[in-house]
Design a protein around this motif. Structure first.
Motif, PDB file in Angstrom:
ATOM      1  N   GLN A 718       0.854  -1.187   0.000  1.00  0.00           N
ATOM      2  CA  GLN A 718       0.000   0.000   0.000  1.00  0.00           C
ATOM      3  C   GLN A 718       0.892   1.241   0.000  1.00  0.00           C
ATOM      4  N   GLU A 719       0.811   2.029  -1.053  1.00  0.00           N
ATOM      5  CA  GLU A 719       1.595   3.254  -1.165  1.00  0.00           C
ATOM      6  C   GLU A 719       0.688   4.456  -0.926  1.00  0.00           C
ATOM      7  N   THR A 720       0.930   5.182   0.147  1.00  0.00           N
ATOM      8  CA  THR A 720       0.140   6.364   0.478  1.00  0.00           C
ATOM      9  C   THR A 720       0.562   7.522  -0.416  1.00  0.00           C
ATOM     10  N   THR A 721      -0.383   8.022  -1.203  1.00  0.00           N
ATOM     11  CA  THR A 721      -0.096   9.124  -2.125  1.00  0.00           C
ATOM     12  C   THR A 721      -0.515  10.477  -1.559  1.00  0.00           C
ATOM     13  N   ALA A 722      -1.404  10.479  -0.554  1.00  0.00           N
ATOM     14  CA  ALA A 722      -1.823  11.736   0.088  1.00  0.00           C
ATOM     15  C   ALA A 722      -2.211  11.421   1.525  1.00  0.00           C
ATOM     16  N   ILE A 723      -1.506  12.029   2.491  1.00  0.00           N
ATOM     17  CA  ILE A 723      -1.806  11.800   3.907  1.00  0.00           C
ATOM     18  C   ILE A 723      -3.188  12.352   4.224  1.00  0.00           C
ATOM     19  N   ASN A 724      -4.043  11.478   4.740  1.00  0.00           N
ATOM     20  CA  ASN A 724      -5.414  11.870   5.095  1.00  0.00           C
ATOM     21  C   ASN A 724      -6.111  12.598   3.950  1.00  0.00           C
ATOM     22  N   GLY A 725      -5.873  12.072   2.741  1.00  0.00           N
ATOM     23  CA  GLY A 725      -6.455  12.700   1.563  1.00  0.00           C
ATOM     24  C   GLY A 725      -7.878  12.265   1.275  1.00  0.00           C
ATOM     25  N   GLU A 726      -8.396  11.280   1.982  1.00  0.00           N
ATOM     26  CA  GLU A 726      -9.766  10.809   1.826  1.00  0.00           C
ATOM     27  C   GLU A 726     -10.457  10.827   3.185  1.00  0.00           C
ATOM     28  N   ARG A 727     -11.736  10.448   3.186  1.00  0.00           N
ATOM     29  CA  ARG A 727     -12.473  10.341   4.447  1.00  0.00           C
ATOM     30  C   ARG A 727     -13.193   9.005   4.517  1.00  0.00           C
ATOM     31  N   LEU A 728     -13.277   8.472   5.736  1.00  0.00           N
ATOM     32  CA  LEU A 728     -14.054   7.277   5.985  1.00  0.00           C
ATOM     33  C   LEU A 728     -15.546   7.625   5.922  1.00  0.00           C
ATOM     34  N   PRO A 729     -16.427   6.624   5.836  1.00  0.00           N
ATOM     35  CA  PRO A 729     -17.866   6.925   5.861  1.00  0.00           C
ATOM     36  C   PRO A 729     -18.260   7.670   7.137  1.00  0.00           C
ATOM     37  N   ASP A 730     -19.320   8.453   7.047  1.00  0.00           N
ATOM     38  CA  ASP A 730     -19.794   9.222   8.202  1.00  0.00           C
ATOM     39  C   ASP A 730     -20.134   8.298   9.363  1.00  0.00           C
ATOM     40  N   PHE A 731     -19.956   8.833  10.568  1.00  0.00           N
ATOM     41  CA  PHE A 731     -20.294   8.104  11.797  1.00  0.00           C
ATOM     42  C   PHE A 731     -21.744   8.432  12.166  1.00  0.00           C
ATOM     43  N   ILE A 732     -22.574   7.394  12.335  1.00  0.00           N
ATOM     44  CA  ILE A 732     -23.975   7.578  12.746  1.00  0.00           C
ATOM     45  C   ILE A 732     -24.299   6.500  13.774  1.00  0.00           C
ATOM     46  N   SER A 733     -24.813   6.916  14.928  1.00  0.00           N
ATOM     47  CA  SER A 733     -25.118   5.939  15.970  1.00  0.00           C
ATOM     48  C   SER A 733     -26.323   6.400  16.783  1.00  0.00           C
ATOM     49  N   LEU A 734     -27.228   5.458  17.067  1.00  0.00           N
ATOM     50  CA  LEU A 734     -28.352   5.693  17.958  1.00  0.00           C
ATOM     51  C   LEU A 734     -28.213   4.733  19.139  1.00  0.00           C
ATOM     52  N   ASP A 735     -28.105   5.292  20.356  1.00  0.00           N
ATOM     53  CA  ASP A 735     -27.939   4.503  21.573  1.00  0.00           C
ATOM     54  C   ASP A 735     -29.193   4.616  22.431  1.00  0.00           C
ATOM     55  N   LEU A 736     -29.619   3.516  23.005  1.00  0.00           N
ATOM     56  CA  LEU A 736     -30.796   3.491  23.864  1.00  0.00           C
ATOM     57  C   LEU A 736     -30.476   2.784  25.170  1.00  0.00           C
ATOM     58  N   ARG A 737     -31.116   3.272  26.234  1.00  0.00           N
ATOM     59  CA  ARG A 737     -30.927   2.657  27.550  1.00  0.00           C
ATOM     60  C   ARG A 737     -32.246   2.697  28.310  1.00  0.00           C
ATOM     61  N   ALA A 738     -32.531   1.621  29.045  1.00  0.00           N
ATOM     62  CA  ALA A 738     -33.710   1.566  29.913  1.00  0.00           C
ATOM     63  C   ALA A 738     -33.290   0.983  31.258  1.00  0.00           C
ATOM     64  N   ASP A 739     -33.741   1.622  32.331  1.00  0.00           N
ATOM     65  CA  ASP A 739     -33.462   1.164  33.697  1.00  0.00           C
ATOM     66  C   ASP A 739     -34.771   0.957  34.437  1.00  0.00           C
ATOM     67  N   TYR A 740     -34.825  -0.121  35.195  1.00  0.00           N
ATOM     68  CA  TYR A 740     -36.021  -0.426  35.988  1.00  0.00           C
ATOM     69  C   TYR A 740     -35.584  -0.718  37.416  1.00  0.00           C
ATOM     70  N   SER A 741     -36.169  -0.025  38.378  1.00  0.00           N
ATOM     71  CA  SER A 741     -35.794  -0.172  39.785  1.00  0.00           C
ATOM     72  C   SER A 741     -37.012  -0.536  40.624  1.00  0.00           C
ATOM     73  N   ILE A 742     -36.803  -1.434  41.581  1.00  0.00           N
ATOM     74  CA  ILE A 742     -37.857  -1.832  42.506  1.00  0.00           C
ATOM     75  C   ILE A 742     -37.350  -1.624  43.931  1.00  0.00           C
ATOM     76  N   PRO A 743     -37.895  -0.653  44.679  1.00  0.00           N
ATOM     77  CA  PRO A 743     -37.472  -0.493  46.071  1.00  0.00           C
ATOM     78  C   PRO A 743     -37.995  -1.627  46.941  1.00  0.00           C
ATOM     79  N   ARG A 744     -37.152  -2.104  47.825  1.00  0.00           N
ATOM     80  CA  ARG A 744     -37.509  -3.152  48.782  1.00  0.00           C
ATOM     81  C   ARG A 744     -37.108  -2.694  50.181  1.00  0.00           C
ATOM     82  N   LYS A 745     -37.621  -3.383  51.195  1.00  0.00           N
ATOM     83  CA  LYS A 745     -37.286  -3.018  52.564  1.00  0.00           C
ATOM     84  C   LYS A 745     -35.784  -3.139  52.814  1.00  0.00           C
ATOM     85  N   TRP A 746     -35.150  -4.129  52.149  1.00  0.00           N
ATOM     86  CA  TRP A 746     -33.721  -4.355  52.353  1.00  0.00           C
ATOM     87  C   TRP A 746     -32.851  -3.486  51.461  1.00  0.00           C
TER      88      TRP A 746
END
Length: 793
Positions: A718-746
């Motif tokens: 692999q011969e690099t002809t231009a340092i950082n001359g291109e770009r990788l595909p765009d970054f796209i991310s959807l993150d989800l989180r759900a928390d469920y808590s039950i209080p107890r005497k202990w």
């Protein structure tokens, strides 16, 4: 009589049950600028209309609070009103906290604001963001990792979903100031692949934070423009406060998830001393199997203990100790027939065996000198050990690149080895004095550093990735020959680093605050003296609108691994940047604000590598970066919080080798983050986060085939002809989180699920060239799930 006895017994049971379902809230209110107790401050629980006032020691206590989650308002004449969300009251226990109030520097007090540590402080007028412990916990996709939680802030980019290290405003992951309880640390991450990138540092940083969930109690982040008290790194400032132990009652909690387990103990061990301790072990075997990734073994641990002792009314002493081992490896036994080395995250034909750990021990003594001044004295020891061994195997492949026999062409376990052991003993003394309209901060730092470094190549090696400008004895030779003499390095030496600094916060008028400062540093390994003047300020236009600015000179110490790789006559200098920031803020309400900032940086004396496979560096590099950040933040109050941010950024570098400017690896023109969390009731919490950014720069290249002129041993280059001359595909991310808590005497039982990149879009972080096939293996991450339970007693 029996009837009355039963009635009285039932009444007593009812009273006992009622009493047991209640807890208490106790704490101490102090001034942030002087650490003096605030007398007569009002602490009010909004939900149930209960409150108390602080005594002459700043102590308050509110008892008989029904168990649950509460919002608390703290106010006192002359101070900014403070709101605390998610104060969790547990049956039969006391919630304890030391709380700092900021002085109200203006008479324009029509709007009180949701104050968090460091925010709305005249000493930090620009780009200051804070996280509470609960906000870190709720951050979707972060999985309790503070570094991942920071990636949504404006001007901050990460190295993709698989990394937790951050880069800020056109600079790299190694250029951020990290403080843990006022102790400087240069690395807060596990699994930083030192040596994997052709034997040199990986710019992406580490993969996971060294702090378990719910260990960090408060966070202050400043995206450049920080004052003269902090130095030796030039990009951003991150201060982490480890939770102090509860001085009143004990609690024990455990979290068990797909990656491992975390245990936390928190409580008093004497009338004056509390302890907070955590232990975490993570192993990725189950997750690697679930994601059907290339086989390897990855595990690490995080062990921490912190004690806090109120010696007397004027002296408070804390001790912290941390141990963070890690053990990832991939051997020839992990290689299986049928594996395609062109696949994403295949790792190509690389074998690795890594052992490493980080250790920290420190004492922090805070002494109140008088009613207007205090001093902090910090003594610490830190060490880091790295033992990396990289090998290679030469399998037989079918036409598609699938492994027929991993051991066909032999294998080497230790083609390259890297040992990087660092030890540092340090002392910091910081004095703060408040006058009528002036606050003075002055201090000194002293560090003795030992660096024991060795990098070895066992034999002459062939490198199949090179730049067009790299020296080759024959232009038709489409590879480089790396000999041990060009790669090997040994360094074992000590150096002294010293610093002195003074910073002022001058309230010129009720509307205008000016913060001049200057810093002096001596860097032993560079034998260099530097002086860094800095200036920032804040102008209140009215009770909602303000302008801020910052400018100054910032120096960056050379990385220890870079220092160790040079010959005795090649001493690296510190890198320099000149930074300017101009910002505007509007406070819409007590918990909603909008911030817009423009910024510019000029770089010189940058360390550059003329030939990427050789250890020689020089300081011929220069560059510049500029951008703008927009951020709308809704702080956690009542039952929801969130933010929307947009960042524009350009960052250019020039190695001054005749090839001109190129995009820096963290030059990301456009970044958008949207995050929100909603708590409909005491049992459920739902959180979501969307992130988009322009793809990272990557090299432009051409591929040469059969470069060895041997069809029986086919290799591509692999011969690099231009340092950082291109770009990788765009970054796209959807993150989800759900928390469920039950209080107890202990206690409380909780379950959670946290999904990173729920759409399973493969976000490419970098590209790995495979000389065996001439193809590219993408390095990145698709969906990254974890789920588990948490029990608190």
């Amino acid at each position: 009589m029996e009837k009355y006895s039963l009635t009285i017994f039932a009444l007593l049971l009812s009273i006992a049950s009622f009493a047991q379902s209640k807890g208490s809230f106790k704490g101490k209110i102090i001034e942030q600028s002087t650490k003096q107790p605030v007398i007569g401050a009002t602490v009010f629980i909004n939900n149930i209309q209960l409150g108390a006032a602080t005594d002459t020691l700043g102590i308050f206590i509110i008892e008989n609070i029904p168990s649950g989650s509460y919002n608390v308002k703290i106010s006192s004449v002359g101070f900014q009103t403070k709101f605390i969300s998610e104060v969790i009251i547990t049956t039969g226990k006391t919630y304890y906290s030391e709380i700092e109030l900021l002085e109200d520097a203006t008479e324009l007090a029509a709007v009180t604001v949701q104050v968090y540590r460091g925010e709305n402080n005249p000493l930090t007028p620009v780009s200051t963001y804070a996280y509470s412990r609960e906000e870190i916990f709720r951050n979707p996709g972060a999985q309790g990792d503070i570094m991942r939680a920071l990636s949504v802030l404006p001007g901050v980019v990460s190295s993709g979903g698989q990394f937790s290290a951050i880069a800020a405003r056109g600079q790299g992951t190694q250029e951020n100031i990290y403080l843990v309880d006022d102790i400087p640390m240069f690395n807060l991450s596990h699994l930083e692949a030192e040596g994997l990138n052709s034997g040199f540092n990986d710019p992406n940083g580490g993969r996971f934070s060294i702090f378990a969930p719910r260990v960090i109690d408060n966070v202050q982040f400043q995206n450049g423009g920080f004052d003269a008290v902090n130095g030796r790194r030039s990009s951003s400032y991150l201060s982490l406060g480890v939770k102090e132990g509860n001085r009143e009652t004990w609690s024990l909690s455990g979290q068990f998830d797909l990656l491992g387990a975390t245990i936390i103990a928190d409580g008093p061990i004497s009338p004056k001393t509390s302890v907070f301790a955590s232990a975490r072990y993570q192993n990725f075997s189950a997750l690697i199997s679930l994601l059907d990734e290339q086989r390897s073994s990855i595990s690490y641990g995080d062990y921490l203990v912190k004690t806090t002792t109120q010696l007397n009314e004027k002296n408070k002493l804390s001790f912290i100790a941390m141990y963070n081992p890690e053990r990832p490896y991939r051997t020839i036994d992990d290689m299986e027939a049928g594996t395609n080395i062109n696949d994403d995250n295949s790792g190509g034909a690389t074998l690795f065996n890594h052992r490493g750990n980080k250790t920290l021990a420190g004492l922090n003594l805070r002494t109140l000198i008088n009613s207007s001044s205090y001093i902090k004295n910090v003594l610490y020891f830190r060490s880091s050990t790295v033992d990396n061994r990289f090998g290679r195997f030469n399998p037989s492949l079918d036409a598609d690149g699938a492994v027929i026999d991993p051991r066909h062409g032999g294998y080497e376990d230790e083609l390259r080895t890297i040992k990087n052991n660092q030890q540092e003993v340090g002392y910091r003394s910081i004095y703060t004095k408040r006058f009528n309209k002036l606050t003075l901060t002055a201090g000194i730092d002293a560090m003795m550093v030992n660096l024991d470094y060795e990098r070895r190549l066992s034999r002459t090696d062939t490198i199949y990735t090179f730049r067009s400008a790299d020296f080759r004895p024959d232009p038709a030779q489409y590879y480089q020959v790396l000999t041990p003499s060009l790669y090997n390095a040994t360094f074992d030496d000590n150096a002294f680093n010293g610093s002195g600094y003074i910073s002022l916060s001058w309230r010129v008028t009720d509307r205008f605050t000016l913060n001049p400062g200057v810093r002096y540093d001596y860097t032993g390994f560079a034998a260099q003296h530097t002086v860094s003047p800095r200036l920032s300020g804040n102008l209140l236009l009215n009770d909602r609108h303000s302008l801020n600015f910052a400018t100054g000179i910032y120096y960056q110490d050379a990385a220890y691994a870079d220092i160790a790789g040079q010959s005795a006559d090649n001493m690296l200098k510190n890198e320099r940047s000149i930074q300017s920031i101009l910002g505007y803020k509007i406070q819409f309400s007590n918990d909603l604000k909008f911030v817009a900032e423009v910024w510019h940086k000029e770089f010189d004396d940058l360390a550059v590598q003329p030939n990427r496979v050789q250890s020689y560096l020089n300081n011929e590099g220069s560059g510049y970066a500029y951008g703008a950040d927009l951020n709308l933040t809704k702080r956690l109050s009542k039952n929801y919080y969130g933010l929307i941010s947009y960042s524009f950024m350009e960052s250019k570098r020039n190695d001054n080798n005749g090839l001109g400017d190129y995009n820096y690896i963290f030059s990301i023109p456009h970044t958008i983050s949207v995050m929100g969390s909603y708590k409909p009731n005491d049992r459920w919490i739902f959180s979501g986060k969307f992130r988009y950014s322009t793809g990272r720069p990557t090299d432009r290249y051409i591929v040469h085939s059969n470069v060895l002129n041997n069809p029986e041993n086919m290799r591509y280059a692999q011969e690099t002809t231009a340092i950082n001359g291109e770009r990788l595909p765009d970054f796209i991310s959807l993150d989800l989180r759900a928390d469920y808590s039950i209080p107890r005497k202990w206690g409380t039982f909780s379950a959670f699920v946290d999904l990173v990149n729920i759409s399973n879009r493969f976000n490419v972080n970098s590209e790995l060239f495979i000389p065996n096939t001439g193809n590219i293996s993408n390095v990145g991450l698709g969906v990254f799930p974890t789920f588990g339970i948490r029990v608190e007693l």
